[in-house]
Enzyme design. Structure first.
Site, short mmCIF file in Angstrom:
data_model
loop_
_atom_site.label_atom_id
_atom_site.label_comp_id
_atom_site.label_asym_id
_atom_site.label_seq_id
_atom_site.Cartn_x
_atom_site.Cartn_y
_atom_site.Cartn_z
N ASP A 168 0.78 -1.14 -0.08
CA ASP A 168 0.07 -0.09 0.05
C ASP A 168 0.78 1.29 0.10
OD1 ASP A 168 0.93 -0.20 2.47
OD2 ASP A 168 -1.04 -0.65 3.41
N ASN B 65 -7.40 -2.73 14.42
CA ASN B 65 -8.77 -2.90 14.21
C ASN B 65 -8.83 -4.11 13.45
OD1 ASN B 65 -7.75 -2.01 11.83
ND2 ASN B 65 -9.24 -0.13 11.88
N HIS C 98 -7.26 -4.67 10.30
CA HIS C 98 -6.99 -4.46 8.98
C HIS C 98 -5.68 -4.94 8.53
CE1 HIS C 98 -4.58 -0.21 9.52
NE2 HIS C 98 -3.83 -1.30 9.30
N GLU D 4 -9.63 -1.73 5.74
CA GLU D 4 -10.34 -1.57 6.85
C GLU D 4 -11.59 -2.20 7.16
OE1 GLU D 4 -8.33 0.38 8.70
OE2 GLU D 4 -7.71 1.99 8.12
#
Ligand code: GLP
Length: 243
Positions: free
Chosen positions: A67, A136, A138, A143
């Site tokens: 990314d 979280n 991801h 996400e």
């Protein structure tokens, strides 16, 4: 999923580096998928040591990163392009044109991010994908959401990721709000996956990934459907797992 838990983070990173090194030494043209974040830094340091002291070569490697932020240039020290140069590529013998991150400054790629998946495919597909894990759940910048994104796409970062990544910037305001990220299908196509997670802040996400329901609300949980995934955890990251 093969899960290994380590008392000593140093040994965890040595193990991770050896898994990567095995790809380099057993394949004539290995394709790596690499990750940024704080977690893999010590793995990259061990790879650099293997290069300097034990002759591990990256000369025949192709590498694609997961990314990249949208809205900061490659020259920005916190761009993932600059991160990879600083943390690994400047210190090993990989040719400059053999590694790339998704490129938001390439207007064609920004308009059609799945071009990145086509480049990966043209290189033969990823042999080994290295992953970290967001607090979280991801992976890359996929996400928690109502559905899984498939291929490389432009994503909005959640508040929790902006906050978590603000430690690399002067303030949360400076963290980019968007990124180009490989999708879940891009990641699941890798022939082998190696995920690293360390620290108490990852414990809930680890539990959800390994023992929760497989759901886009915890993107990493989908890795349970892949047939060759190794997870390396330290004790703190593993603390909520039930035997
Ligand atoms: C970032 C990256 C992820 C990384 C995650 C965890 O947001 N996009 O690829 O795995 O955060 O980072 P860290 O290792 O710093 O906890």
């Amino acid at each position: 999923m093969k899960i290994e838990v380590f008392d000593d983070q140093k040994i965890l990173h040595r193990r991770a580096a050896l898994v990567i090194a095995a790809e380099l030494t057993t394949k004539s043209a290995p394709v790596l998928g690499l990750a940024t974040g704080g977690t893999p830094v010590a793995t990259y340091q061990e790879l650099i040591r293997l290069h300097r002291e034990e002759g591990l070569s990256f000369a025949h490697v192709r590498s694609f990163n997961l990314d990249e932020y949208v809205g900061i240039s490659y020259e920005h020290p916190e761009s993932y392009h600059a991160f990879m140069k600083r943390q690994l590529f400047d210190s090993v013998d990989i040719p400059d044109d053999a590694w790339q991150v998704p490129d938001p400054n390439n207007s064609e790629m920004l308009a059609r991010p799945s071009l990145y998946d086509e480049l990966i495919e043209a290189a033969g597909g990823i042999d080994l994908q290295l992953l970290g894990l967001g607090n979280n759940g991801h992976v890359a910048f996929n996400e928690p959401a109502d559905s899984f994104s498939e291929w490389t796409t432009r994503v909005a970062l959640t508040e929790s990721t902006i906050l978590a990544n603000s430690r690399f910037f002067d303030s949360p305001d400076e963290v980019p709000r968007e990124a180009l990220s490989m999708g879940i299908a891009s990641i699941m196509r890798a022939r082998k996956i190696l995920l690293l997670a360390c620290g108490e802040s990852k414990a809930k996400a680890v539990k959800a990934m390994v023992q929760g329901e497989i759901s886009a609300q915890c993107p990493a949980s989908v890795l349970r459907l892949h047939r060759d995934v190794t997870i390396l955890l330290d004790r703190d990251a593993a603390m909520l797992l039930e035997a």
